[in-house]
Design a protein around this motif. Structure first.
Motif, mmCIF file in Angstrom:
data_model
loop_
_atom_site.group_PDB
_atom_site.id
_atom_site.type_symbol
_atom_site.label_atom_id
_atom_site.label_comp_id
_atom_site.label_asym_id
_atom_site.label_seq_id
_atom_site.Cartn_x
_atom_site.Cartn_y
_atom_site.Cartn_z
ATOM 1 N N VAL A 27 0.917 -1.292 -0.015
ATOM 2 C CA VAL A 27 -0.125 0.131 0.084
ATOM 3 C C VAL A 27 0.927 1.383 -0.048
ATOM 4 O O VAL A 27 1.587 1.427 0.787
ATOM 5 C CB VAL A 27 -1.054 0.042 1.281
ATOM 6 N N VAL A 28 0.609 2.129 -1.077
ATOM 7 C CA VAL A 28 1.652 3.202 -1.207
ATOM 8 C C VAL A 28 1.179 4.493 -0.170
ATOM 9 O O VAL A 28 -0.172 4.681 -0.241
ATOM 10 C CB VAL A 28 1.548 3.707 -2.545
ATOM 11 N N GLN A 29 2.086 4.900 0.695
ATOM 12 C CA GLN A 29 1.779 5.857 1.558
ATOM 13 C C GLN A 29 2.441 7.072 1.005
ATOM 14 O O GLN A 29 3.485 7.128 0.314
ATOM 15 C CB GLN A 29 2.489 5.681 2.888
ATOM 16 N N SER A 30 1.879 8.382 1.350
ATOM 17 C CA SER A 30 2.558 9.461 1.192
ATOM 18 C C SER A 30 3.570 9.602 2.244
ATOM 19 O O SER A 30 3.875 9.024 3.097
ATOM 20 C CB SER A 30 1.682 10.989 1.456
ATOM 21 N N TRP A 32 4.675 11.919 4.495
ATOM 22 C CA TRP A 32 4.455 12.266 5.870
ATOM 23 C C TRP A 32 3.704 11.053 6.387
ATOM 24 O O TRP A 32 4.091 10.950 7.557
ATOM 25 C CB TRP A 32 3.291 13.457 5.798
ATOM 26 N N GLN A 33 3.016 10.248 5.664
ATOM 27 C CA GLN A 33 2.484 9.144 6.365
ATOM 28 C C GLN A 33 3.617 7.978 6.624
ATOM 29 O O GLN A 33 3.807 7.348 7.680
ATOM 30 C CB GLN A 33 1.417 8.394 5.495
ATOM 31 N N ALA A 34 4.670 7.956 5.905
ATOM 32 C CA ALA A 34 5.422 6.918 5.945
ATOM 33 C C ALA A 34 6.624 7.352 6.859
ATOM 34 O O ALA A 34 7.189 6.553 7.441
ATOM 35 C CB ALA A 34 6.277 6.699 4.557
ATOM 36 N N TYR A 35 6.922 8.341 6.979
ATOM 37 C CA TYR A 35 7.934 9.162 7.738
ATOM 38 C C TYR A 35 7.573 9.621 9.147
ATOM 39 O O TYR A 35 8.210 10.402 9.863
ATOM 40 C CB TYR A 35 8.725 9.900 7.068
ATOM 41 N N LYS A 37 6.451 8.930 12.114
ATOM 42 C CA LYS A 37 7.100 8.103 13.336
ATOM 43 C C LYS A 37 8.536 8.571 13.261
ATOM 44 O O LYS A 37 9.280 8.970 14.393
ATOM 45 C CB LYS A 37 7.067 6.817 13.285
ATOM 46 N N VAL A 73 11.984 2.735 6.765
ATOM 47 C CA VAL A 73 11.065 3.216 5.660
ATOM 48 C C VAL A 73 11.778 3.196 4.251
ATOM 49 O O VAL A 73 11.123 2.772 3.266
ATOM 50 C CB VAL A 73 10.452 4.516 6.046
ATOM 51 N N ARG A 76 12.576 -0.325 3.005
ATOM 52 C CA ARG A 76 11.561 -1.260 3.171
ATOM 53 C C ARG A 76 11.426 -2.355 2.066
ATOM 54 O O ARG A 76 11.484 -3.416 2.584
ATOM 55 C CB ARG A 76 10.139 -0.455 3.351
#
Length: 165
Positions: A27-30, A32-35, A37, A73, A76
């Motif tokens: 699932v591709v994340q933006s 900001w979503q991916a990084y 944390k 990330v 991955r």
């Protein structure tokens, strides 16, 4: 197509297959979503180092966790492919059978059967088919399937969509 349909093929679980599997099923994340944390831990740890009298080891530890999370990330895909290549099933030959009952994959290490009624969703990707069931997801590359099998799966996708709505 009738339930008498049956197709069988064999393929090897190699690096190119695992790479395609990851690319087609993740699932591709933006950004900001991916990084999120990683940024949070790095900033929080950095602020603790600079502005509080807390033990610097704890603050630097939180900062380092942020860096490690960012690396996780960023790397991955290669990390996932490397883990699959280190698995015992890597480089083994798999026999895939698709018929009116369901999908069966058999190798020396595994014998999985997914009945059509147990498959919750099916979707075509750019390079294959993604199947969602109660135990997770599975991917089948279209490069192993002939045209009749592709049409059969397309019909099953339509059947699954019409029964779930």
């Amino acid at each position: 197509m009738t339930s008498e349909f049956s197709y069988s093929t064999t393929f090897t679980l190699d690096k190119s297959y695992f790479t395609e599997c990851f690319e087609q099923s993740v699932v591709v994340q933006s950004f900001w979503q991916a990084y999120f944390k990683a940024i949070f831990f790095s900033v929080f740890g950095g602020l603790l180092v600079l502005f509080t009298p807390i033990n610097p080891y704890v603050a630097w530890f939180l900062f380092a966790i942020g860096i490690v999370e960012a690396l996780g990330v960023y790397y991955r895909k290669p990390w996932w492919v490397a883990r699959q290549m280190l698995g015992k099933a890597s480089k083994s030959e798999v026999t895939l059978t698709i018929d009116g009952k369901g999908i069966n994959s058999h190798s020396f290490y595994i014998d999985d059967t997914f009945l059509w009624q147990d498959i919750e969703t099916m979707s075509a990707t750019n390079k294959g088919w993604l199947f969602q069931h109660k135990n997770g997801k599975n991917y089948i590359s279209s490069s192993f399937l002939n045209e009749d099998t592709q049409q059969f799966l397309q019909q099953k996708t339509l059947d699954t969509t019409s029964t779930s709505t």
